[in-house]
Design a protein around this motif. Structure first.
Motif: not given
Ligand code: NAD
Length: 415
Positions: A89, A214-216, A237-239, A289-290, A338
């Protein structure tokens, strides 16, 4: 666990560049793995011991760079994979760092703030001979944050006897972290998303997007999409699960609902969906994104998105990736999508070393330049060599790391 997509892409890139198995092995093997037991005093007065490690993958282009995670399942194989991804990266973004990653096997929810502070300071004490602004520059990762970095910076400065702001990145802005760091991964991803939409000539408006997590990073991208009329966020979504509304979700209301209720369940004017259902929605763009390994051989056939933007690290397995490629779905690999986070971490390190601080607009402008340069080069390589974006990203980064190693005399033989 299935084989990660990056290992297959790296091998394909090495073959295209004419590298032997031995040379590839040299490029894939970490320089060192350092392990330590950290003993801290608990608030009860008892002592607890936590196993910790730092994997230093490759420093041919500059100091090792990578986060430290606090998690009960920290395991050496996973940290090795993540340290390797950091090498590729940083080379994609063309910043002067190599790859590293660290972790402590701990459930941080079971520790008080004072115990967490002792653990953060203990990590610095345990690894002090191997880390530092010219050797290996840590950053936050899962379950560590800007407060953890502030404690670590303070501990390192205390041991060295003078101020060392450049020891870690991801510090609070009040302690000379960089403006723009919080949104950097999402903003870098948005620059690349815009580039790919133009490249793939997706002319449909609005472009429908689903974000898993839907975190940082996922939350940041959701906010950026809400400011751009070309896009419509239709699922998140989240966990615990997600919400779907084909006519579009109001991002500020979704975030407020999650804040108030602790989950997305029951968000008005939408259907509740599972994470598995979100991945298979009929949308234009899908953004994992999780977590790692979300798209595998078991669901890749059912993915309907035209473009996947990997904001999470390692979200697609090698077999899942092969199926997506064969179905003509474009995947923007994590080492490009990312890379905005580590790029602004580099800017933070530069500002700390200069003692001169940039405005947010300057940070974002420089981020845009580096992200677009990397994205455009990868698109060009993919078109010329008729390979996937992932293989093209590894061709770019492998060539850069390989060249640095040869110039240093750490890889000998053909050029
Ligand atoms: P975070 O902890 O802030 O957010 C993670 C989100 O994922 C949370 O909303 C959580 O509810 C959700 N989640 C957890 N389990 C889930 C599941 N089973 N299904 C759906 N959602 C689930 O983390 P973050 O910093 O946003 O990082 C997310 C990903 O991005 C990770 O893979 C991380 O390695 C990667 N990444 C982050 C950065 C950065 O700057 N933070 C940089 C590069 C890569």
């Amino acid at each position: 666990m299935e084989q990660p997509a990056y290992q297959v892409a790296l091998k394909e890139a090495a073959q295209i560049l004419g590298r032997s198995d031995v040379e590839l092995d040299r490029l894939m093997t970490p320089d060192r793995i350092i392990q330590a037991d950290i003993a801290i005093q608990l608030d009860s007065g008892e002592t607890a011991i936590f196993s910790a490690l730092r994997v230093q993958h490759n420093a041919a282009r500059g100091p090792y760079k990578g986060g430290i995670r606090f998690h009960p399942q920290v395991d050496v194989e996973e940290v090795k994979t993540l340290s390797s991804l950091m090498t590729w990266k940083c080379a994609v973004a063309n910043i002067p760092f190599g790859g590293g990653k660290g972790g402590v096997k701990v459930d941080p929810k079971k520790l008080s703030p004072l115990e967490l502070e002792r653990l953060a300071r203990g990590y610095v004490q345990a690894f002090v001979k191997h880390i530092g602004p010219n050797q290996d520059v840590p950053a936050p990762d899962v379950n560590t944050n800007e407060q953890t970095m502030a404690w670590m910076m303070d501990e390192y400065s205390r041991i060295k006897g003078h101020q060392m702001h450049d020891f870690v990145t991801g510090k609070p802005v009040a302690l000379f972290g960089s403006k723009g760091r919080e949104m950097a991964t999402s903003l870098g991803g948005k620059f690349i998303l815009d580039l790919m939409i133009d490249h793939l000539q997706i002319t449909k408006r609005p472009i429908q997007v689903a974000i898993q997590g839907l975190g940082n990073v996922g939350g940041g991208l959701a906010k950026l999409l809400s400011l751009d009329p070309r896009y419509k966020l239709v699922a998140v979504s989240d966990s615990q699960g997600g919400s779907y509304c084909p006519t579009g979700l109001e991002v500020s209301e979704v975030l407020a609902h999650k804040q108030t209720n602790g989950s997305l369940a029951g968000f008005p004017y939408s259907h509740d969906i599972t994470n598995a259902e979100l991945l298979e929605l009929d949308v234009d763009v899908l953004v994992p994104a999780a977590l790692e390994e979300q798209i595998t051989s078991s669901n890749a056939e059912h993915i309907k998105a035209k473009l996947i933007l990997e904001l999470a690290n390692n979200p697609i397995s090698a077999s899942g990736d092969a199926i997506l490629n064969s179905r003509g779905i474009s995947v923007v690999p994590d080492i490009l999508a990312n890379a905005g986070g580590v790029t602004v971490s580099y800017f933070e390190w530069v500002q700390n070393r200069e003692g001169w601080y940039w405005e947010e607009g300057e940070v974002n402008g420089r981020l845009q330049k580096l992200m677009l340069e990397a994205g455009q080069q990868i698109i060009k390589i993919a078109d010329e060599k008729k390979v996937s974006l992932r293989v093209a990203a590894f061709l770019l980064s492998l060539e850069r790391v390989d060249r640095a190693m040869r110039l240093r005399g750490k890889l000998v033989g053909r050029n």
